[in-house]
Design an enzyme around this catalytic site. Structure first.
Site, PDB file in Angstrom:
ATOM      1  N   CYS A 137       0.861  -1.187   0.000  1.00 41.25           N
ATOM      2  CA  CYS A 137       0.000   0.000   0.000  1.00 41.25           C
ATOM      3  C   CYS A 137       0.892   1.230   0.000  1.00 41.25           C
ATOM      4  CB  CYS A 137      -0.916  -0.003   1.222  1.00 41.25           C
ATOM      5  SG  CYS A 137      -1.918   1.492   1.362  1.00 41.25           S
ATOM      6  N   CYS A 155      -5.821   5.341  -2.743  1.00 39.82           N
ATOM      7  CA  CYS A 155      -5.094   4.072  -2.851  1.00 39.82           C
ATOM      8  C   CYS A 155      -3.788   4.366  -3.568  1.00 39.82           C
ATOM      9  CB  CYS A 155      -5.918   3.042  -3.609  1.00 39.82           C
ATOM     10  SG  CYS A 155      -5.056   1.484  -3.933  1.00 39.82           S
TER      11      CYS A 155
END
Length: 292
Positions: free
Chosen positions: A95, A231
């Site tokens: 991430c 994201c």
């Protein structure tokens, strides 16, 4: 400290992609037997828990059972490991927003010196080692590795089909450029997709081009989480798709997400994501909640 107070916990975000952060340098506070899927779901519950898109456990790589497998020969060079779980309790490979917050926590916790991080430090993830660093203006950058296109697919949401480019950033993405205003789409339910192309699920980005090859805006539905405000890996996949649509495979793209703005530089061999990281609060879990 109150004797009824339990482990320390932090809340933070990167462009509003938010996380519960668990400091556990020596791996003795949150072993897998304690940080199981049910505990992760409780921590991420926005009503009965702390709330977050996921959990980041800050731990040295030597205390992570699967670190040798995912890091290989780089294990000795990665002192720290981002043990990242999705809100549903599943493990996540990587991430970009989370790893910037991860480094910010290492700095603010006094585990790393910020000035020493400007050149970048290697951090272990289940997507492999990633170099992440601090910028002089207070932001953070991360070398996300190369974008790896692996086909074309289609997502269905809001009753429509959206063609997209399949891109791996250590985790799978389907980056769908569209002329439909992304703000008009309903991402409350998971998009459907080709399970043969994405056997482990996929993060779906819907993307509007603001300026070809230079500036895009997007929304994202993350597997195991739902729609998130941002994201990092999705921003990288989307930036690459935007460049490809403009006939290029390299360049710097401004990426606007609901939670803020990121910058993505795509080169022949790698992708660099830059953006903010913020700690919102620090505290401790109460024995009453832990016993619940």
């Amino acid at each position: 400290m109150n004797s009824q107070t339990g482990p320390r916990v932090l809340l933070g975000h990167g462009t509003e992609n938010d996380f519960v952060v668990l400091p556990d340098p020596d791996g003795d506070v949150w072993p897998d037997s304690r940080l199981d899927a049910a505990m992760v779901r409780r921590l991420c519950d926005r009503r009965a828990g702390l709330g977050g898109d996921g959990v980041l456990r800050v731990v040295r790589s030597v205390h992570v059972p699967d670190a040798p497998e995912v890091l290989g020969e780089t294990l000795d060079r990665c002192e720290w490991f981002m043990d990242h779980r999705n809100a549903d309790g599943s493990h996540a490979e990587m991430c970009g927003n989370g790893i910037r917050l991860f480094l910010h926590v290492l700095v603010t916790e006094g585990l790393l010196d910020r000035s020493a991080c400007e050149a970048g430090v290697l951090v272990g993830t289940r997507g492999g080692p990633r170099r992440v660093g601090a910028t002089p203006d207070g932001a953070y950058w991360v070398d996300m590795g190369p974008t790896r296109p692996f086909g074309e697919g289609e997502a269905r949401l809001s009753g429509r089909a959206f063609a997209g480019l399949a891109v791996s950033m250590g985790n799978p993405h389907l980056a769908c450029l569209t002329e439909v205003d992304v703000d008009s789409l309903d991402l409350s339910a998971a998009p459907s997709f080709d399970a043969a192309l994405f056997p482990e699920g996929v993060n779906v980005e819907v993307i509007n081009v603001v300026e070809p090859g230079e500036h895009i805006r997007l929304r994202v539905f993350e597997r195991g989480v739902g729609e998130t405000r941002s994201c990092g890996t999705g921003a990288c996949a989307a930036a690459y798709a935007g460049l490809v649509a403009d006939g290029r495979t390299s360049g710097t793209v401004i990426v606007d997400v609901p939670g803020g703005r990121l910058s993505v530089r795509v080169d022949e061999g790698t992708t660099v994501l830059t953006g903010p990281a913020v700690i919102v609060s620090t505290g401790a879990l109460c024995a009453e909640w832990l016993a619940g």
